[in-house]
Design a protein around this motif. Structure first.
Motif, mmCIF file in Angstrom:
data_model
loop_
_atom_site.group_PDB
_atom_site.id
_atom_site.type_symbol
_atom_site.label_atom_id
_atom_site.label_comp_id
_atom_site.label_asym_id
_atom_site.label_seq_id
_atom_site.Cartn_x
_atom_site.Cartn_y
_atom_site.Cartn_z
ATOM 1 N N PHE A 154 0.853 -1.182 0.000
ATOM 2 C CA PHE A 154 0.000 0.000 0.000
ATOM 3 C C PHE A 154 0.895 1.240 0.000
ATOM 4 O O PHE A 154 2.106 1.156 0.158
ATOM 5 C CB PHE A 154 -0.949 0.012 1.209
ATOM 6 N N SER A 155 0.277 2.397 -0.180
ATOM 7 C CA SER A 155 1.005 3.665 -0.197
ATOM 8 C C SER A 155 0.519 4.562 0.925
ATOM 9 O O SER A 155 -0.660 4.535 1.290
ATOM 10 C CB SER A 155 0.818 4.385 -1.544
ATOM 11 N N SER A 156 1.432 5.346 1.458
ATOM 12 C CA SER A 156 1.091 6.385 2.423
ATOM 13 C C SER A 156 1.476 7.717 1.791
ATOM 14 O O SER A 156 2.651 7.946 1.476
ATOM 15 C CB SER A 156 1.846 6.178 3.742
ATOM 16 N N ALA A 157 0.494 8.582 1.569
ATOM 17 C CA ALA A 157 0.750 9.813 0.827
ATOM 18 C C ALA A 157 0.065 10.991 1.494
ATOM 19 O O ALA A 157 -1.030 10.867 2.051
ATOM 20 C CB ALA A 157 0.267 9.678 -0.622
ATOM 21 N N ASP A 158 0.749 12.134 1.440
ATOM 22 C CA ASP A 158 0.214 13.397 1.962
ATOM 23 C C ASP A 158 0.113 14.390 0.805
ATOM 24 O O ASP A 158 1.077 14.573 0.053
ATOM 25 C CB ASP A 158 1.131 13.974 3.049
ATOM 26 N N TYR A 159 -1.042 15.031 0.687
ATOM 27 C CA TYR A 159 -1.290 15.994 -0.373
ATOM 28 C C TYR A 159 -1.662 17.345 0.244
ATOM 29 O O TYR A 159 -2.303 17.399 1.300
ATOM 30 C CB TYR A 159 -2.437 15.550 -1.278
ATOM 31 N N ALA A 160 -1.274 18.413 -0.452
ATOM 32 C CA ALA A 160 -1.699 19.758 -0.061
ATOM 33 C C ALA A 160 -2.021 20.545 -1.332
ATOM 34 O O ALA A 160 -1.279 20.475 -2.324
ATOM 35 C CB ALA A 160 -0.616 20.476 0.739
ATOM 36 N N PHE A 161 -3.123 21.274 -1.293
ATOM 37 C CA PHE A 161 -3.558 22.095 -2.416
ATOM 38 C C PHE A 161 -3.768 23.517 -1.898
ATOM 39 O O PHE A 161 -4.533 23.726 -0.952
ATOM 40 C CB PHE A 161 -4.839 21.548 -3.027
#
Length: 386
Positions: A154-161
């Protein structure tokens, strides 16, 4: 009996009378922080991926950018600097790999000046992710045997917009005062197990006086709140229960406000060279951190950067930040502490509207072997017709 006036509001009243904008902003931020400290418990290092940086230029200069950022990356460093983008739209892209290519960090931004030239809008996206993480939840079969075919990933991802705006409040004879703000949306995922949404606000000022630059940024001004939701299948719940793990349902974390103050000066070195020196100080209010100066409620992290400009074509950069105390490697009784830091170097090259920047840096200290080669691109789409 006449009531005794609140000294905090008396201070605000006095500042209004004197008309000192910088003191007003600092005092207002202080009151907000004081009030929030009473009613909230901050989650230290929450949304820490937002403190990595943006653009190889800023990373090569030790992340000291609050006073001088003035291109598409300014939405990240100080949104007030966006108003320096006046002639044409700009775009910036960056990719970096950290911890021996385990973590991938991507940044993209576009800045769009309005027809008046005094206001600039920007859209920014960031992602920091670790992919292909082995999930060994079902490694052991019910009969106790190990089945490696059950390993999933699986992936662990952080996004910011970020949606940002910068505006010039005043400009005359090369001196200027600029203001800007960000509204940001944060999305964090851990496989299919956990997802979070967060919202926050940033605001900044930049002041230019001849060769001096001043910058002030209030990040997570009203605090940034992440609301987590967890979702597990019945099979996953059973595996977690048998391994004596808690099964979370929901959680909330708050990011404390942070103030970044910067000062810079441009030194002329002949007719074709200039040296830009900038110093930043990050003030954090979420408790004691391992920084150069620290207290029970306030920690200060300095950042220093240099940029040598050769005819506005070739740029050489260096910086240092992330000062921490750590145990000495040669001390086997874990008693001796030494100061460590994070150095960085880089270079840039510009041809007309296009520039490419490079940084050699790390997320760790100077003794870490896991340095990264970071490249970023910057392009101004067209020049304003004269």
């Amino acid at each position: 009996m006449k009531p005794i006036p609140n000294p905090k509001y008396q201070a605000l009243k006095m500042i209004f009378k004197t008309g000192c904008r910088w003191q007003l902003l600092l005092c207002t931020c202080y009151l907000l922080l004081q009030g929030n400290t009473v009613f909230a418990q901050w989650r230290k290092y929450a949304n820490e991926f937002l403190n990595i940086g943006a653009g190889a230029r800023g990373l090569a200069m030790g992340s000291a950018q609050a006073a001088t950022a003035g291109d598409a990356t300014a939405a990240y460093w100080n949104p007030a600097g966006l108003s320096a983008v006046q002639e044409a739209p700009q775009a910036a892209l960056m990719h970096a790999e950290y911890f021996g290519q385990i973590g991938n960090y991507d940044f993209a931004a576009v800045a769009l000046p309005t027809t008046s030239g005094k206001r600039t809008l920007a859209l920014t996206a960031l992602r920091f992710g670790v992919d292909d993480i082995p999930n060994t939840l079902f490694l052991v079969e019910p009969d106790g045997t190990i089945n490696y075919n059950n390993i999933r990933s699986f992936s662990s991802a952080d996004y910011a917009f970020l949606v940002s705006m910068g505006q010039t409040l005043w400009e005359e004879d090369g001196n200027s005062l600029r203001f800007g703000f960000n509204t940001k949306v944060i999305h964090r995922t851990v496989g299919s197990f956990a997802k979070a949404w967060g919202f926050g606000l940033d605001a900044g000022l930049q002041y230019t006086h001849q060769r001096w630059r001043l910058g002030l940024v209030a990040r997570d001004l009203t605090t940034t709140v992440n609301m987590w939701r967890f979702q597990f299948t019945e099979e996953e719940k059973e595996a977690l229960y048998l391994a004596q793990n808690d099964i979370p349902v929901k959680s909330t974390e708050q990011t404390a406000p942070r103030l970044v103050a910067g000062i810079a000066h441009l030194f002329p070195l002949g007719r074709k060279m200039e040296l830009l020196a900038e110093a930043n100080a990050d003030l954090m209010f979420d408790g004691t951190r391992n920084t150069l100066l620290r207290g029970h409620t306030l920690s200060l992290d300095p950042k220093l950067g240099l940029e040598l400009n050769i005819n506005k074509v070739v740029y050489l950069r260096g910086g240092i930040n992330n000062f921490q105390q750590a145990l000495a490697d040669d001390d086997f009784v874990n008693q001796k502490k030494v100061w460590i830091y994070q150095p960085s170097v880089g270079a840039g090259f510009r041809i007309q509207n296009f520039s490419i920047d490079y940084a050699f840096s790390s997320l760790a200290n100077q003794s870490s072997p896991l340095y990264s080669h970071i490249f970023s691109l910057h392009y101004a789409f067209a020049k304003k017709a004269s």
